[in-house]
Design an enzyme around this catalytic site. Structure first.
Site, PDB file in Angstrom:
ATOM      1  N   ASN A 101       0.992  -0.977   0.102  1.00  0.00           N
ATOM      2  CA  ASN A 101      -0.094   0.146  -0.005  1.00  0.00           C
ATOM      3  C   ASN A 101       0.981   1.286   0.100  1.00  0.00           C
ATOM      4  O   ASN A 101       2.162   1.348   0.673  1.00  0.00           O
ATOM      5  CB  ASN A 101      -0.956  -0.023   1.088  1.00  0.00           C
ATOM      6  CG  ASN A 101      -1.882  -1.220   1.238  1.00  0.00           C
ATOM      7  OD1 ASN A 101      -2.913  -0.978   0.921  1.00  0.00           O
ATOM      8  ND2 ASN A 101      -1.548  -2.205   1.976  1.00  0.00           N
ATOM      9  N   GLU A 134      -0.514  -0.669  -4.526  1.00  0.00           N
ATOM     10  CA  GLU A 134      -2.163  -0.555  -4.499  1.00  0.00           C
ATOM     11  C   GLU A 134      -2.313   0.542  -3.289  1.00  0.00           C
ATOM     12  O   GLU A 134      -1.585   1.215  -2.562  1.00  0.00           O
ATOM     13  CB  GLU A 134      -2.744  -1.543  -3.854  1.00  0.00           C
ATOM     14  CG  GLU A 134      -2.448  -2.043  -2.447  1.00  0.00           C
ATOM     15  CD  GLU A 134      -3.342  -3.294  -1.968  1.00  0.00           C
ATOM     16  OE1 GLU A 134      -4.551  -2.922  -1.526  1.00  0.00           O
ATOM     17  OE2 GLU A 134      -3.096  -4.487  -2.401  1.00  0.00           O
ATOM     18  N   ASP A 164      -7.633  -0.180  -5.309  1.00  0.00           N
ATOM     19  CA  ASP A 164      -8.096  -0.810  -4.072  1.00  0.00           C
ATOM     20  C   ASP A 164      -9.378  -0.251  -3.924  1.00  0.00           C
ATOM     21  O   ASP A 164      -9.874   0.810  -4.351  1.00  0.00           O
ATOM     22  CB  ASP A 164      -7.287  -0.594  -2.755  1.00  0.00           C
ATOM     23  CG  ASP A 164      -7.748  -1.361  -1.759  1.00  0.00           C
ATOM     24  OD1 ASP A 164      -8.375  -2.481  -1.960  1.00  0.00           O
ATOM     25  OD2 ASP A 164      -7.185  -1.279  -0.653  1.00  0.00           O
ATOM     26  N   GLU A 221     -12.009  -8.946  -1.960  1.00  0.00           N
ATOM     27  CA  GLU A 221     -10.990  -9.068  -0.463  1.00  0.00           C
ATOM     28  C   GLU A 221     -12.159  -8.751   0.288  1.00  0.00           C
ATOM     29  O   GLU A 221     -13.423  -8.373   0.024  1.00  0.00           O
ATOM     30  CB  GLU A 221     -10.204  -7.924  -0.584  1.00  0.00           C
ATOM     31  CG  GLU A 221     -10.711  -6.412  -0.698  1.00  0.00           C
ATOM     32  CD  GLU A 221      -9.752  -5.301  -0.622  1.00  0.00           C
ATOM     33  OE1 GLU A 221      -8.770  -5.587   0.250  1.00  0.00           O
ATOM     34  OE2 GLU A 221      -9.957  -4.153  -0.855  1.00  0.00           O
TER      35      GLU A 221
END
Length: 263
Positions: A101, A134, A164, A221
């Site tokens: 991230n 991401e 995301d 997810e």
């Protein structure tokens, strides 16, 4: 861009000077570590990637770390996260892709701000093509076109890119109009109890069709129940992440798919 060209671009950037605030976290004033949660390809029964999830140095929750991030140290923190994630994944012998991230609002020049990451990949022997960037969940994206520009630079270098929370905020069709990522991760709100929500099923099926047309991998997810798993499987989703499949492991990563995975 072909991988060979991307690799040459990466080598050029590796030799570029880094700015004075590109550090590996020693001046942050606080420490942190990582847990790794696998993203599993349920069709091939293989681990597609691991997402690096921020934790305190003893495994404390992410909030204990993130609440110490300020405007003054945001850039150093973002750089430190990249280096530590790569270093830890290499130490664990991670064979899958590594999803990191990042904070788009902490980047001022993509071609310069990425140099520390490239140096870390080279130093610790982790393949650039196995690194996925991401966007951070919940990060307020103030300029979607800037995010697209950052992503394009990362792709040119050879990294994979992921959007995301697709379907929430700017992370939707507007962003796809400006940029084509390698991966899209469905917003968890679409996944939750999907088997009971026809509208969510229609949306997910439509997004899956778009991804197939654009050659984008789609990840669901937050998969927590077998009913969600079965419904997503019926909708053609093969990449999944969530507590049903595997919980994050602090300073460890899975090398094989867990045996309890539903068939």
């Amino acid at each position: 861009m072909e991988r060979n060209a991307a690799g040459k671009h990466a080598l050029h950037l590796e030799s570029a000077p880094t700015c004075r605030i590109c550090k590996d976290g020693q001046e942050l004033g606080f420490d942190f570590s990582y847990a790794f949660q696998p993203i599993i390809d349920i069709a091939s029964r293989q681990i597609f990637a691991h997402e690096a999830l921020i934790r305190g140095p003893a495994g404390e929750g992410a909030l204990t770390v993130l609440q110490q991030v300020t405007d003054a140290n945001r850039y150093r923190f973002d750089q430190a996260c990249r280096v530590k994630a790569i270093r830890t994944a290499a130490r664990l012998g991670m064979q899958s892709r590594l999803s990191i991230n990042f904070l788009p609002n902490a980047i001022y020049r993509p071609e310069v701000c990425i140099s520390t990451t490239l140096q870390a990949a080279r130093e610790f022997g982790f393949p650039v093509e196995n690194i996925v960037f991401e966007t951070v969940e919940g990060e307020q994206i103030e300029d979607g076109k800037w995010l697209a520009e950052v992503f394009r630079e990362y792709q040119r270098i050879g990294f994979l890119t992921a959007i995301d929370d697709f379907g929430a905020g700017y992370a939707g069709l507007n962003l796809l109009a400006d940029f084509q990522p390698d991966i899209i991760k469905l917003d968890m709100a679409l996944v939750r109890n999907v088997q009971q929500r026809r509208r969510s099923q229609v949306i997910i099926r439509s997004v899956a069709d778009i991804c197939r047309e654009l050659d984008i991998r789609l990840i669901a997810e937050g998969v927590e129940t077998e009913d969600e798993y079965r419904c997503l499987q019926d909708l053609g989703i093969s990449l999944m992440q969530g507590y049903l499949l595997a919980r994050p492991l602090f300073e460890h990563c899975m090398q094989q798919v867990p045996p309890h995975l539903p068939t």
